[in-house]
Design a protein around this motif. Structure first.
Motif, mmCIF file in Angstrom:
data_model
loop_
_atom_site.group_PDB
_atom_site.id
_atom_site.type_symbol
_atom_site.label_atom_id
_atom_site.label_comp_id
_atom_site.label_asym_id
_atom_site.label_seq_id
_atom_site.Cartn_x
_atom_site.Cartn_y
_atom_site.Cartn_z
ATOM 1 N N VAL A 48 0.799 -1.338 -0.099
ATOM 2 C CA VAL A 48 -0.076 0.179 -0.052
ATOM 3 C C VAL A 48 0.985 1.263 0.132
ATOM 4 O O VAL A 48 0.545 2.268 -0.544
ATOM 5 C CB VAL A 48 -0.831 -0.335 1.036
ATOM 6 N N LYS A 49 1.820 1.143 0.892
ATOM 7 C CA LYS A 49 3.110 2.284 0.805
ATOM 8 C C LYS A 49 3.525 2.544 -0.404
ATOM 9 O O LYS A 49 3.698 3.656 -0.980
ATOM 10 C CB LYS A 49 3.996 2.058 1.901
ATOM 11 N N LYS B 76 0.902 4.273 -2.930
ATOM 12 C CA LYS B 76 1.016 5.536 -2.754
ATOM 13 C C LYS B 76 2.094 6.313 -3.238
ATOM 14 O O LYS B 76 1.973 7.256 -3.780
ATOM 15 C CB LYS B 76 0.803 5.844 -1.186
ATOM 16 N N SER B 77 3.226 5.963 -2.805
ATOM 17 C CA SER B 77 4.625 6.399 -3.150
ATOM 18 C C SER B 77 4.684 6.725 -4.764
ATOM 19 O O SER B 77 5.092 7.617 -5.183
ATOM 20 C CB SER B 77 5.499 5.598 -2.621
ATOM 21 N N ARG C 154 2.160 6.705 -6.915
ATOM 22 C CA ARG C 154 1.005 7.713 -7.257
ATOM 23 C C ARG C 154 1.741 9.157 -7.121
ATOM 24 O O ARG C 154 1.558 9.873 -7.777
ATOM 25 C CB ARG C 154 -0.372 7.545 -6.613
ATOM 26 N N ASN C 155 2.179 9.350 -5.773
ATOM 27 C CA ASN C 155 2.744 10.705 -5.641
ATOM 28 C C ASN C 155 3.852 11.234 -6.350
ATOM 29 O O ASN C 155 4.071 12.133 -7.012
ATOM 30 C CB ASN C 155 3.386 10.924 -4.222
ATOM 31 N N THR D 63 6.817 11.794 -0.029
ATOM 32 C CA THR D 63 6.850 10.761 -0.660
ATOM 33 C C THR D 63 8.570 10.318 -0.798
ATOM 34 O O THR D 63 9.393 11.086 -0.388
ATOM 35 C CB THR D 63 6.328 10.870 -2.076
ATOM 36 N N SER E 258 8.913 2.597 -3.717
ATOM 37 C CA SER E 258 8.306 1.504 -4.586
ATOM 38 C C SER E 258 9.101 0.353 -4.835
ATOM 39 O O SER E 258 8.589 -0.593 -5.357
ATOM 40 C CB SER E 258 8.338 2.147 -5.805
ATOM 41 N N ASN F 262 -2.648 4.009 -14.340
ATOM 42 C CA ASN F 262 -2.602 4.553 -13.238
ATOM 43 C C ASN F 262 -1.767 5.713 -13.316
ATOM 44 O O ASN F 262 -1.038 6.077 -12.198
ATOM 45 C CB ASN F 262 -2.391 3.791 -11.798
ATOM 46 N N ASN G 28 -8.774 3.109 -5.774
ATOM 47 C CA ASN G 28 -8.203 4.448 -5.466
ATOM 48 C C ASN G 28 -7.152 4.715 -6.602
ATOM 49 O O ASN G 28 -6.135 4.774 -6.210
ATOM 50 C CB ASN G 28 -7.617 4.149 -4.094
ATOM 51 N N ALA H 267 -5.114 7.043 -9.013
ATOM 52 C CA ALA H 267 -4.441 8.450 -9.139
ATOM 53 C C ALA H 267 -5.412 9.723 -9.705
ATOM 54 O O ALA H 267 -5.732 9.275 -11.066
ATOM 55 C CB ALA H 267 -3.191 8.484 -9.884
#
Length: 323
Positions: free
Chosen positions: A62-63, A66-67, A69-70, A105, A110, A198, A256, A258
């Protein structure tokens, strides 16, 4: 050299115990339904080990998402910094890292799931390799069970064999080749899914995008080359792990996505259709997402190429309007 070997063995020893404990635990379970010496019991035990490892890595995954995507959303700002500080590499690096820190981030996040999986993968490889070659157990895997694994067969194929060590056994070569191809395809599909679904258009260029494109083709090739030397049991682990990643990534991107990506547009369309079907007002965020799509600049239409004689004639020599 023996000193470094001893250090490596000392570091890997806890992993041998942890992996063998999970593997033996699953083997005890599947032995209730299959012959303990069968390849089915051992392959399902490896699948169970894979699921346990991947479930433990869910927070890191999950991290990672998120990273990633950021990182994608920050690419326009990164390109601005490159234009501004392109002449000063040290200042560019400082400003870029400051931008990542401000956004919360980390470009290396990743890679965490893959990096943490590698020691586990290597420990499993050594565990099964020693069992296959020397019938020798490690951790809590006894020599007796190592011998069982070494001689276990699935569909008449020894799962301890490798493609290179098939000794002319066509069944081993076919099963190993199928698993190597499956490993290659799942790796490629997972990486391509992330890039095509994404990633916003603004992030499709620049160093991060180039890195992703490189990994898209390099990783499958690396796994394919290395896969011919892996026991079939290890190939099962890696293929199942890739399938888990593909499914998990599909779920996260779908739920979820981006902002400004094809996945976000698809989610907005689904929510709009669902609201209309139930006779409810369209959610505000869906309307806002549609407005963002409508506000995107239309693709630039390239002028038609003209011959040299047409350019010389110019607009004054063209026919009247409407003719």
């Amino acid at each position: 050299m023996s000193f470094f070997t001893s250090i490596g063995s000392f570091i890997m020893q806890p992993l041998y115990y942890a992996i063998s404990a999970v593997l033996v635990g699953w083997h005890n379970f599947w032995s209730l339904f299959f012959d303990p010496e069968s390849g089915a019991a051992w392959v399902l035990s490896i699948v169970g080990l894979t699921l346990v490892v991947r479930a433990a890595l869910i927070p890191l995954f999950v991290k990672q998402i998120k990273s990633s995507r950021n990182m994608q959303l920050l690419q326009p700002k990164v390109r601005e910094l490159q234009k501004k500080y392109g002449h000063d590499r040290e200042r560019l690096a400082q400003e870029t890292m400051a931008l990542y820190k401000e956004a919360g981030t980390n470009p290396f996040a990743s890679c965490l799931p893959l990096l943490l999986q590698m020691p586990i993968f290597l420990a499993l490889f050594r565990l099964l390799d020693q069992a296959a070659k020397n019938e020798e157990g490690r951790g809590i895997l006894s020599d007796e069970r190592a011998t069982e694994f070494a001689h276990s067969e699935l569909f008449g194929v020894q799962i301890s064999k490798t493609f290179l060590g098939a000794d002319g056994d066509l069944g081993v070569q076919i099963m190993a080749a199928v698993l190597v191809i499956a490993m290659l395809v799942t790796t490629f599909t997972t990486q391509r899914q992330l890039m095509t679904k994404n990633m916003p258009e603004s992030a499709m260029s620049g160093p991060y995008a180039q890195q992703q494109k490189m990994l898209l083709y390099v990783l499958p090739v690396v796994f394919a080359i290395g896969g011919v030397a892996f026991p079939i049991g290890v190939l099962v682990y890696w293929t199942v792990s890739n399938l888990w990643t593909m499914g998990q990534q599909f779920y996260v991107i779908r739920r979820n996505p981006a902002p400004g990506t094809p996945a976000a547009d698809a989610k907005a369309e689904r929510e709009k259709a669902k609201a209309i079907r139930k006779g409810k007002p369209v959610p505000t965020e869906v309307v806002e997402a549609e407005e963002v799509v409508e506000d995107r600049p239309a693709p630039r239409v390239q002028p038609k190429r003209q011959t040299k004689s047409q350019r010389k004639k110019g607009p004054q020599n063209r026919g009247p309007k409407g003719s």
